[in-house]
Design a protein around this motif. Structure first.
Motif, PDB file in Angstrom:
ATOM      1  N   ASN A   9      23.567   0.997  35.493  1.00  0.00           N
ATOM      2  CA  ASN A   9      22.468   0.031  35.590  1.00  0.00           C
ATOM      3  C   ASN A   9      23.000  -1.177  36.351  1.00  0.00           C
ATOM      4  OD1 ASN A   9      20.455  -1.842  35.210  1.00  0.00           O
ATOM      5  ND2 ASN A   9      20.740  -2.033  32.992  1.00  0.00           N
ATOM      6  N   LYS A  11      21.509  -3.681  37.459  1.00  0.00           N
ATOM      7  CA  LYS A  11      20.792  -4.938  37.191  1.00  0.00           C
ATOM      8  C   LYS A  11      20.481  -5.654  38.519  1.00  0.00           C
ATOM      9  CE  LYS A  11      22.823  -4.867  32.660  1.00  0.00           C
ATOM     10  NZ  LYS A  11      23.243  -5.570  31.460  1.00  0.00           N
ATOM     11  N   HIS A  95      14.649  -1.926  28.637  1.00  0.00           N
ATOM     12  CA  HIS A  95      15.977  -2.538  28.505  1.00  0.00           C
ATOM     13  C   HIS A  95      15.840  -3.863  27.754  1.00  0.00           C
ATOM     14  CE1 HIS A  95      19.726  -4.527  29.507  1.00  0.00           C
ATOM     15  NE2 HIS A  95      20.211  -3.324  29.743  1.00  0.00           N
ATOM     16  N   GLU A 167      21.698   0.524  22.821  1.00  0.00           N
ATOM     17  CA  GLU A 167      22.446  -0.618  23.356  1.00  0.00           C
ATOM     18  C   GLU A 167      22.354  -1.808  22.397  1.00  0.00           C
ATOM     19  OE1 GLU A 167      22.904  -0.194  27.912  1.00  0.00           O
ATOM     20  OE2 GLU A 167      21.110  -1.361  27.505  1.00  0.00           O
ATOM     21  N   ILE A 172      26.062  -6.208  24.988  1.00  0.00           N
ATOM     22  CA  ILE A 172      25.750  -6.102  26.418  1.00  0.00           C
ATOM     23  C   ILE A 172      26.352  -7.263  27.196  1.00  0.00           C
ATOM     24  CG2 ILE A 172      23.899  -6.092  28.130  1.00  0.00           C
ATOM     25  CD1 ILE A 172      22.157  -4.637  26.101  1.00  0.00           C
ATOM     26  N   GLY A 173      27.235  -6.921  28.112  1.00  0.00           N
ATOM     27  CA  GLY A 173      27.826  -7.917  29.004  1.00  0.00           C
ATOM     28  C   GLY A 173      28.726  -8.922  28.308  1.00  0.00           C
ATOM     29  N   SER A 213      29.057  -2.915  27.201  1.00  0.00           N
ATOM     30  CA  SER A 213      30.482  -3.089  27.504  1.00  0.00           C
ATOM     31  C   SER A 213      31.271  -1.774  27.476  1.00  0.00           C
ATOM     32  CB  SER A 213      31.113  -4.115  26.560  1.00  0.00           C
ATOM     33  OG  SER A 213      30.485  -5.380  26.723  1.00  0.00           O
ATOM     34  N   GLY A 234      26.618  -1.176  32.608  1.00  0.00           N
ATOM     35  CA  GLY A 234      26.224  -2.333  33.397  1.00  0.00           C
ATOM     36  C   GLY A 234      27.378  -2.788  34.275  1.00  0.00           C
ATOM     37  N   GLY A 235      28.115  -3.776  33.808  1.00  0.00           N
ATOM     38  CA  GLY A 235      29.189  -4.398  34.592  1.00  0.00           C
ATOM     39  C   GLY A 235      30.131  -3.414  35.262  1.00  0.00           C
TER      40      GLY A 235
HETATM   41  P1  PGA Z   1      27.146  -3.842  30.164  1.00  0.00           P
HETATM   42  O1  PGA Z   1      25.562  -3.572  30.269  1.00  0.00           O
HETATM   43  O2  PGA Z   1      27.828  -2.506  30.389  1.00  0.00           O
HETATM   44  O3  PGA Z   1      27.450  -4.840  31.241  1.00  0.00           O
HETATM   45  O4  PGA Z   1      27.407  -4.365  28.788  1.00  0.00           O
HETATM   46  C1  PGA Z   1      24.977  -2.403  29.762  1.00  0.00           C
HETATM   47  C2  PGA Z   1      23.471  -2.449  29.951  1.00  0.00           C
HETATM   48  O5  PGA Z   1      22.874  -3.515  29.749  1.00  0.00           O
HETATM   49  O6  PGA Z   1      22.848  -1.430  30.313  1.00  0.00           O
END
Ligand code: PGA
Length: 249
Positions: A9, A11, A95, A167, A172-173, A213, A234-235
């Motif tokens: 993702n 983003k 999301h 999630e 997240i992040g 993460s 994500g990241g």
């Molecule tokens: P992250 O994001 O891997 O950066 O934590 C995951 C997501 O929001 O899908």
């Protein structure tokens, strides 16, 4: 056996040029991974560029959102047909950032899930609890409710084609990951919610990812768990090397 599914993702990241470069780097790194579904989800404006760059590779294209109407006066929105026209196969729905910053509701997510399925897109439906909900001990309750509401009114057969993503919002992040055991337990609870509505066969077929993460250093431990069928990244999806290492968990 459920086929593992790893989706990136992106983003709101990467210009068209950067999209091309990242995909070009990624393709050779994951070309020998037929046992895993690999997906990248760039922003809408880069879907055409991404589709062209992905041609002939084993990586599939996904979008990060869509509207539930076919067309009309919905400024700034994109329909399922528009995504299909770009060769998009998957679409992330609900999301937590959409729910938190753009007012998405369980009801709206449900409408989108139905439209995506009718259109032949695979929905990747995100559910997850806040830190406050986790600390109150209501994680399972929250994610099971979100799951059931997102899948309301679809058939058991359709439900098999839905991908769910657990999630935890606080992960997240943030660099914080749910422990593999915690993630496995919560995903088990989500699978049980699917079973309550659609039966055992569907529950055993539906793929449920973990997201929050996830990175090369924790992917293998998470993916080793019996209930965890994949990752929504994500990241770490923004670097070809990191993402490919997760794909190869
Ligand atoms: P992250 O994001 O891997 O950066 O934590 C995951 C997501 O929001 O899908």
């Amino acid at each position: 056996m459920r086929k593992p599914i790893i989706a990136g993702n992106w983003k709101m990241n990467k210009t068209a040029e950067e999209t091309k470069a990242l995909i070009k780097d990624l393709i050779p790194l994951v070309s020998d991974t037929d046992n895993v579904d690999v997906i990248v989800c760039p922003p809408f404006v880069n879907l055409a560029t991404a589709a062209e760059a992905l041609a002939g590779s084993n990586i599939k294209l996904g979008a990060q959102n869509m509207h539930f109407e076919k067309s009309g006066a919905f400024t700034g929105e994109v329909s399922a047909d528009m995504l299909l026209a770009f060769g998009v196969k998957y679409v992330i729905l609900g999301h937590s950032e959409r729910r938190q910053y753009f007012g998405e509701t369980d009801e709206g997510v449900n409408k989108k899930v139905k439209v995506a399925l009718q259109a032949g897109l695979v929905p990747i439906v995100c559910v997850g609890e806040t830190l406050e909900e986790r600390e109150a001990g209501i994680t399972s309750e929250i994610v099971c409710k979100q799951t059931k509401l997102a899948m309301l009114g679809i058939s058991a057969e359709e439900a098999k084609g839905v991908v769910l993503a657990y999630e935890p919002i606080w992960a997240i992040g943030t660099g914080k990951t749910a422990t593999a055991d915690d993630a496995n337990d919560t995903i088990g609870a989500i699978r049980n919610a699917v079973k309550e509505v659609f039966g055992e066969d569907t529950a055993q077929s539906v793929r449920i990812q973990y997201g929050g993460s996830m990175k090369p250093g924790n992917a293998s431990e998470l993916m080793a768990k019996s209930e965890i069928d994949g990752g929504l990244i994500g990241g770490a999806a923004l670097k070809a090397e990191d993402f490919s290492q997760i794909v190869k968990f």
